[in-house]
Design an enzyme around this catalytic site. Structure first.
Site, PDB file in Angstrom:
ATOM      1  N   LYS A  51     -42.108 -13.984  29.491  1.00 55.56           N
ATOM      2  CA  LYS A  51     -42.434 -12.667  28.944  1.00 55.56           C
ATOM      3  C   LYS A  51     -41.270 -12.190  28.064  1.00 55.56           C
ATOM      4  O   LYS A  51     -40.104 -12.383  28.433  1.00 55.56           O
ATOM      5  CB  LYS A  51     -42.677 -11.684  30.095  1.00 55.56           C
ATOM      6  CG  LYS A  51     -43.172 -10.302  29.650  1.00 55.56           C
ATOM      7  CD  LYS A  51     -43.525  -9.420  30.847  1.00 55.56           C
ATOM      8  CE  LYS A  51     -44.070  -8.060  30.429  1.00 55.56           C
ATOM      9  NZ  LYS A  51     -44.435  -7.215  31.575  1.00 55.56           N
ATOM     10  N   SER A  98     -49.062  -5.002  31.650  1.00 53.44           N
ATOM     11  CA  SER A  98     -48.393  -5.264  30.397  1.00 53.44           C
ATOM     12  C   SER A  98     -48.139  -6.755  30.127  1.00 53.44           C
ATOM     13  O   SER A  98     -47.912  -7.124  28.985  1.00 53.44           O
ATOM     14  CB  SER A  98     -47.053  -4.538  30.369  1.00 53.44           C
ATOM     15  OG  SER A  98     -46.185  -5.030  31.374  1.00 53.44           O
ATOM     16  N   SER A 131     -48.473  -4.715  36.442  1.00 55.02           N
ATOM     17  CA  SER A 131     -48.420  -5.493  35.199  1.00 55.02           C
ATOM     18  C   SER A 131     -48.410  -7.009  35.352  1.00 55.02           C
ATOM     19  O   SER A 131     -48.498  -7.721  34.347  1.00 55.02           O
ATOM     20  CB  SER A 131     -47.211  -5.076  34.370  1.00 55.02           C
ATOM     21  OG  SER A 131     -47.444  -3.838  33.751  1.00 55.02           O
TER      22      SER A 131
END
Lengths: 95, 484
Positions: free
Chosen positions: B76, B151, B175
């Site tokens: 990420k 997210s 998330s």
């Protein structure tokens, strides 16, 4: 609860965010809805409840007073928008 | 090649059936092939990935391979990676080349894992759909007109479309779990303090926690073994003996006590999802687990408390983005105030600014007690609800998300509708507990996630419970037709 345009501008200033009048108009109902959702908290009796700031109640860890960081000024300033001679440049603050 | 789990790839690499370079090239090719349709990556690391793979192959030949040596992973874009752009999905950091390495990515480097690239995400991890990214929305591989969740939406889409065997995510209010659920993959948010937050760009520091996302519970255990562990560089890292998260995977389910909160089965839950979850619970029962009704009386105010606490912490954390030391700076600032205000206004997206302002308000002196302190008291009650529940059950199960993946644009104009996507995951962050999501079925051809919540530091049991389910079902083996 509804915030006034003045309230929103004040909060924006405190947060150092520039908001246009148009944005304030858009933010007013949005923040209003969020605040209404938050007001839902009032339905809970929290008398005699201690606030919890951290999920795991751990004591702040201490470490030996030793130097662990080396000076990396040049590395860090390489990524600055405007830095030279070890200084960060910003608009004139004091005349 | 891309259908294999990490567990299988490990055996293939060790048996020299395949090299890490071949594997890495294969995944890089897929990433490029599908980048325009999915937008799952912000940065693709072609050169460094191949160099890491060459090195990994040498390690494997020398007999020095660890569990992840030569395994390609997607990270990420919230983890600082030295010398590689780290944007956090924001224009503010579009030009930011991290000068240091996060502990999580450092551990992967040490283990000899290959970093394929940095995945797309909601700006500063603030969002539940990946639509707030400066780099554009990510598409859900199961239906390109829907969101992949957020997210960690780039990370979930990448695994679901088999562009990487596993990825990393971070979870502040859901998330990792919500995008895992919406894209039909597995993800686990570990106990707060289990994985180092050093070099992980902060959103809400008392809630943020990183974890793995992958095809199977076993793969999550393998990746978590490398990710987790005490880190003196993170003052909230918990010092405890190293856990082998794979050790308990094969324990039978007999005698497992599963708590099911009524609070998770309200009218907001899609009834078809409720049916999928009930079917999963029946399967556990058939294996000797027992189901117990439990009460989480404060779950319905968790979202309210979260949207005070998370923005409050975000307003403080994001004050560092001032246009002076790194990141975006506005052109021709008139004075210092103008420099701060315009750099932040132009460099940050609307959802981030909304949350900063919300947090600034919650912390302001006239409402601090009624707002911020009240939320922290509710947080205490929420944690107590879970502690009470774990007196009588081993794990808690329910849906991860009230709906399957929603259409791109459907909720982006309505913050509250978006916030409610995380209504079953948020309380877990407020309590600091570990929670996972695994695929449990489909509704209208879209994946449904089963959430498994455990007691503090009981990740190994969550993964055991998930792994046993995956021995009996094949939901986790389903892949979207266009990405086979």
């Amino acid at each position: 609860m509804i915030l006034s345009d003045q309230d929103i501008k004040k909060i924006a200033h405190l947060a150092r965010i520039d908001v246009s009048d148009e944005q304030v108009t858009a933010l007013r109902p949005e923040l209003g809805k969020i605040l209404t959702m938050i007001e839902h908290m009032d339905s809970v009796d929290t008398q005699n409840v201690a606030p919890l700031s951290h999920p795991i109640e751990a004591n702040q860890r201490l470490r030996l007073d030793e130097v662990t960081e080396i000076n990396q000024r040049d590395t860090f300033q390489k990524i600055a928008p405007n830095a030279d001679h070890g200084l960060y440049f910003v608009p004139l603050v004091i005349e | 090649m891309h259908n294999h789990t990490i567990a299988t790839l490990r055996k293939m690499l060790d048996a020299k059936e395949i090299s890490s370079v071949e594997l890495t090239q294969h995944y890089l090719k897929r990433i490029h092939q599908y980048q325009s349709s999915l937008n799952a990556f912000i940065t693709i690391c072609d050169e460094t990935a191949i160099a890491q793979a060459v090195e990994a192959d040498q390690r494997i030949h020398q007999g020095n391979a660890q569990a992840l040596t030569g395994i390609p992973l997607a990270q990420k874009d919230i983890f600082c990676t030295k010398g590689i752009k780290t944007s956090c999905g924001s224009k503010m950091l579009d030009n930011f080349i991290a000068p240091y390495e996060s502990t999580v990515t450092e551990k992967f480097l040490q283990a000899g894992a290959v970093m394929l690239g940095k995945t797309n995400m909601d700006e500063f991890a603030m969002g539940s759909s990946n639509e707030t990214s400066f780099y554009g929305a990510v598409k859900n591989p199961w239906d390109l007109s829907t969101v992949p969740g957020g997210s960690s939406g780039g990370s979930s889409a990448a695994v679901a479309a088999q562009l990487a065997p596993a990825s990393t995510g971070t979870d502040t209010g859901g998330s990792i779990r919500q995008p895992a659920a919406l894209t039909g993959i597995c993800g686990i948010k570990p106990t707060y303090g289990a994985v180092s937050r050093y070099g992980m760009i902060a959103f809400a520091s008392s809630l943020d926690q990183a974890g793995p996302m992958g095809k199977t519970a076993e793969d999550l255990a393998i990746v978590l073994n490398t990710m987790a562990g005490f880190d003196p560089k993170d003052s909230t890292s918990i010092e405890r003996p190293k856990t082998d998260y794979t050790a308990q995977l094969n324990q039978p389910l007999k005698g497992l006590r599963i708590g099911v909160p009524k609070a998770f089965f309200t009218e907001q839950l899609d009834s078809n999802i409720a049916a999928v979850i009930q079917t999963a619970l029946r399967l556990y029962e058939s294996q000797g687990a027992t189901i117990h009704d439990i009460s989480l009386p404060h779950n319905d105010v968790a979202t309210a408390a979260y949207y005070v606490i998370a923005p409050a912490e975000c307003s403080s954390n994001l004050s560092r983005f001032d246009g002076v030391r790194y990141g975006y700076r506005c052109a021709n600032p008139k004075n210092l105030l103008d420099l701060y205000q315009r750099s932040r206004s132009e460099g940050l997206g609307m959802e981030v600014k909304r949350r900063i302002m919300m947090g600034t308000y919650a912390l302001s002196s006239n409402v601090y007690e009624a707002c911020y302190l009240k939320a922290q008291k509710i947080r205490c009650l929420i944690r107590q609800d879970f502690l009470d529940a774990f007196e009588t059950v081993d794990v808690i199960m329910g849906p991860t998300s009230p709906t399957t993946a929603f259409k791109i644009g459907e909720r982006s104009k309505d913050p509250i509708a978006m916030y409610l996507s995380d209504m079953y995951t948020i309380a877990v962050n407020l309590a600091g507990l570990p929670g996972a999501s695994i695929p449990a079925g489909f509704v209208n051809n879209m994946p449904v996630g089963l959430q498994i919540i455990g007691n503090y530091f009981d990740e190994a049991r969550i993964l055991n419970v998930a792994h046993q389910y995956q021995q009996l079902t094949d939901w986790h083996l389903q892949t979207p037709a266009a990405f086979k």
